[in-house]
Design a protein around this motif. Structure first.
Motif, PDB file in Angstrom:
ATOM      1  N   LEU A 175      15.924  -5.367  14.337  1.00  0.00           N
ATOM      2  CA  LEU A 175      17.252  -5.001  13.844  1.00  0.00           C
ATOM      3  C   LEU A 175      18.182  -4.571  14.967  1.00  0.00           C
ATOM      4  O   LEU A 175      19.370  -4.878  14.961  1.00  0.00           O
ATOM      5  CB  LEU A 175      17.142  -3.862  12.826  1.00  0.00           C
ATOM      6  N   LEU A 176      17.620  -3.842  15.940  1.00  0.00           N
ATOM      7  CA  LEU A 176      18.458  -3.292  16.997  1.00  0.00           C
ATOM      8  C   LEU A 176      18.588  -4.192  18.226  1.00  0.00           C
ATOM      9  O   LEU A 176      19.635  -4.225  18.853  1.00  0.00           O
ATOM     10  CB  LEU A 176      17.892  -1.933  17.446  1.00  0.00           C
ATOM     11  N   TRP A 177      17.546  -4.910  18.564  1.00  0.00           N
ATOM     12  CA  TRP A 177      17.525  -5.577  19.869  1.00  0.00           C
ATOM     13  C   TRP A 177      17.538  -7.089  19.815  1.00  0.00           C
ATOM     14  O   TRP A 177      18.048  -7.729  20.738  1.00  0.00           O
ATOM     15  CB  TRP A 177      16.315  -5.104  20.673  1.00  0.00           C
ATOM     16  N   GLN A 187       7.526  -1.224  12.803  1.00  0.00           N
ATOM     17  CA  GLN A 187       8.083  -1.027  14.138  1.00  0.00           C
ATOM     18  C   GLN A 187       8.700  -2.315  14.660  1.00  0.00           C
ATOM     19  O   GLN A 187       9.786  -2.304  15.235  1.00  0.00           O
ATOM     20  CB  GLN A 187       7.006  -0.545  15.114  1.00  0.00           C
ATOM     21  N   VAL A 188       8.015  -3.435  14.449  1.00  0.00           N
ATOM     22  CA  VAL A 188       8.534  -4.727  14.905  1.00  0.00           C
ATOM     23  C   VAL A 188       9.813  -5.066  14.159  1.00  0.00           C
ATOM     24  O   VAL A 188      10.789  -5.542  14.760  1.00  0.00           O
ATOM     25  CB  VAL A 188       7.464  -5.825  14.716  1.00  0.00           C
ATOM     26  N   GLU A 189       9.856  -4.812  12.859  1.00  0.00           N
ATOM     27  CA  GLU A 189      11.065  -5.071  12.063  1.00  0.00           C
ATOM     28  C   GLU A 189      12.232  -4.211  12.558  1.00  0.00           C
ATOM     29  O   GLU A 189      13.353  -4.688  12.687  1.00  0.00           O
ATOM     30  CB  GLU A 189      10.812  -4.787  10.593  1.00  0.00           C
ATOM     31  N   PRO A 243      -1.162   2.315   7.289  1.00  0.00           N
ATOM     32  CA  PRO A 243      -1.235   0.859   7.432  1.00  0.00           C
ATOM     33  C   PRO A 243       0.165   0.243   7.352  1.00  0.00           C
ATOM     34  O   PRO A 243       1.030   0.727   6.627  1.00  0.00           O
ATOM     35  CB  PRO A 243      -2.101   0.424   6.258  1.00  0.00           C
ATOM     36  N   GLY A 244       0.391  -0.778   8.137  1.00  0.00           N
ATOM     37  CA  GLY A 244       1.691  -1.448   8.135  1.00  0.00           C
ATOM     38  C   GLY A 244       2.703  -0.814   9.055  1.00  0.00           C
ATOM     39  O   GLY A 244       3.858  -1.242   9.100  1.00  0.00           O
TER      40      GLY A 244
END
Length: 69
Positions: free
Chosen positions: A38-40, A32-34, A26-27
């Motif tokens: 950070l990168l994009w 993945q969104v976080e 879970p989570g």
């Protein structure tokens, strides 16, 4: 091309694995969104900063491996 009903129910092993992994962890999608942010997802640059970056670039030869005679 007409697909039969049996083909619409097909689920690859990879899809099954990803669904199972997401169910066990879970989570994971939030992380993945976080990580993506950070990168994009960068803050926009001001016009002055864009101009400074453009001015500081070095020009490269059209074919850098060619020796000048």
């Amino acid at each position: 091309m007409i697909f039969k009903k049996q083909h619409s129910l097909y689920e690859s092993e990879h899809t099954k694995f990803i669904k199972e992994l997401k169910a066990k962890t879970p989570g994971m999608e939030e992380r993945q969104v976080e990580g993506r942010s950070l990168l994009w997802d960068k803050a926009p640059l001001s016009l002055d900063e864009q101009e400074r970056i453009k001015q500081s670039r070095l020009r490269q030869q059209a074919y850098p491996y060619q020796t000048k005679v």
